[in-house]
Design a protein around this motif. Structure first.
Motif, PDB file in Angstrom:
ATOM      1  N   THR A   8      26.355  14.024   3.602  1.00 21.99           N
ATOM      2  CA  THR A   8      26.287  12.578   3.374  1.00 21.99           C
ATOM      3  C   THR A   8      27.268  12.222   2.276  1.00 21.99           C
ATOM      4  O   THR A   8      27.369  12.929   1.274  1.00 21.99           O
ATOM      5  N   GLY A   9      27.982  11.108   2.453  1.00 26.36           N
ATOM      6  CA  GLY A   9      29.005  10.755   1.488  1.00 26.36           C
ATOM      7  C   GLY A   9      30.275  11.557   1.735  1.00 26.36           C
ATOM      8  O   GLY A   9      30.484  12.105   2.815  1.00 26.36           O
TER       9      GLY A   9
ATOM     10  N   ASP B  79      28.671   6.973   0.609  1.00 31.06           N
ATOM     11  CA  ASP B  79      29.118   6.121   1.713  1.00 31.06           C
ATOM     12  C   ASP B  79      29.122   4.650   1.323  1.00 31.06           C
ATOM     13  O   ASP B  79      29.966   3.877   1.775  1.00 31.06           O
ATOM     14  N   VAL B  80      28.129   4.249   0.526  1.00 29.65           N
ATOM     15  CA  VAL B  80      27.995   2.849   0.113  1.00 29.65           C
ATOM     16  C   VAL B  80      27.802   2.797  -1.394  1.00 29.65           C
ATOM     17  O   VAL B  80      27.393   3.782  -2.021  1.00 29.65           O
ATOM     18  N   ASP B  81      28.103   1.646  -1.965  1.00 27.01           N
ATOM     19  CA  ASP B  81      27.938   1.485  -3.406  1.00 27.01           C
ATOM     20  C   ASP B  81      26.480   1.703  -3.793  1.00 27.01           C
ATOM     21  O   ASP B  81      25.569   1.112  -3.212  1.00 27.01           O
TER      22      ASP B  81
ATOM     23  N   GLY C 222      24.919   4.456  -3.327  1.00 31.22           N
ATOM     24  CA  GLY C 222      24.342   5.501  -2.486  1.00 31.22           C
ATOM     25  C   GLY C 222      24.464   6.869  -3.140  1.00 31.22           C
ATOM     26  O   GLY C 222      24.820   6.992  -4.320  1.00 31.22           O
TER      27      GLY C 222
END
Length: 341
Positions: A82-83, A117-119, A121
């Protein structure tokens, strides 16, 4: 291990100490110092360690001074699930990647970045650590792979990545002897994967090559159980070996290749039949989904394995599932379970 019980202002320092203890000392900084989050699990597989880390965005730097202070003399292989992550070492740079793997040497300085992946996260990674001198490949060869992306989506890399995910998810449920075997397989798969990238398969021991081949066969069989053309001959042909050689590989397991395929197909069918969500799916459809093209043959084989017909098993399993649902304790403020008249 979780940062949940650590004051927010101390979590980055806590994680830095954790990484130093379980991997290697590094200098870590993060833009999310105020709300930094991290958790980890670490498991010893008898000479191989599997670690799972989940953390906020960060930058990590391991200098020559860090190496002089503490060096376990290991190779460490990281899979980002993830990421994204990037790593630089030995004048090589991986670039940002996710779903793939990268190898580094704890005896050399390195630098890495981890980006969610997202701010806000998190990044999730699985890391295998093993002694450098246990690697069957020559060090000068392995150096060529440091900080190079190893694709986790096809070939031996996909098998290794899937195995690492499985270790992270299920290895903690295994006993000591099983953990040692899992560690041996992990080591063999890493060696086989790296050797394939280097064209150096001849440097692996015959035992390591055999164990890696068996793991490739296991993955292939599990992935193709729904294909009615999956036979021992097809498995042998797919892996470039004779049927006799394939049968010899499985002899020590006390189960023929054909019996193993049949058992796994039955296990998948049994799981589907016990699932209340699939109650409207016909039995013969489930059987066909897992490679049984003849309904009567499937029914007879299922009865021989489990002592009951598929339909009888489904009815009993669904009744038991509903009974468990009815008897579930109610959460505060809810009616819970199923409504009773």
């Amino acid at each position: 291990m979780s940062a949940a019980g650590v004051p927010a202002s101390e979590r980055l320092d806590w994680f830095t100490d954790l990484i130093a203890q379980e991997l290697v000392p590094t200098a870590i900084r993060s833009e999310r110092v105020r709300d930094f989050w991290a958790e980890a699990s670490v498991l010893d597989l008898g000479g191989v360690q599997v670690s799972t880390f989940e953390f906020s965005s960060l930058h990590s730097l391991r200098t020559a001074a860090h190496v002089r202070r503490s060096d376990p003399e290991q190779y460490q292989l990281g899979l980002v699930t993830t990421g994204a992550m990037s790593l630089a070492q030995n004048r090589n740079e991986s670039g940002l990647f996710t779903g793939d793997m990268v190898l580094w040497d704890t005896s050399l300085p390195m630098e890495s970045d981890a980006v969610p992946d997202v701010d806000g996260g998190r990044v999730r990674a699985v890391i295998l650590s093993f002694p450098r001198d246990a690697m069957p490949l020559r060090g000068a060869r392995v150096e060529r792979l440091l900080a190079h992306r190893i694709a986790g989506g096809h070939g031996m890399g996909a098998i290794l990545a899937q195995y690492m995910r499985s270790l992270a998810a299920h290895a903690a449920d295994c006993g000591p002897a099983e953990l040692n075997r899992l560690g041996t397989v992990a080591h063999d798969l890493v060696g086989a994967c790296l050797a394939g990238h280097l064209g150096a398969q001849e440097e692996l021991s015959p035992e390591a090559r055999t164990r890696a081949l068996l793991e490739r066969i296991e993955v292939f069989v599990n992935h193709n159980l729904g294909d009615p053309e999956l036979t021992p001959s097809a498995v042998a042909a797919r892996h470039g070996i004779s049927l006799r050689h394939l049968q010899q590989l499985f002899r020590d397991r006390g189960e023929t290749v054909a019996a193993g395929i049949r058992r796994r197909r039955l296990e998948r069918c049994r799981a589907d039949l016990a699932d209340p969500a699939l109650l409207t799916s016909p039995v013969h459809t489930m059987a066909r989904r897992w490679g049984f093209t003849n309904a009567s043959v499937f029914s007879r084989t299922f009865r021989e394995a489990y002592g009951t017909s598929p339909t009888e098993f489904r009815h009993r399993a669904v009744r038991e599932a509903l009974a468990r649902k009815i008897n579930e304790p109610c959460a505060p403020g809810t009616s819970g379970g199923l409504a009773r008249p």
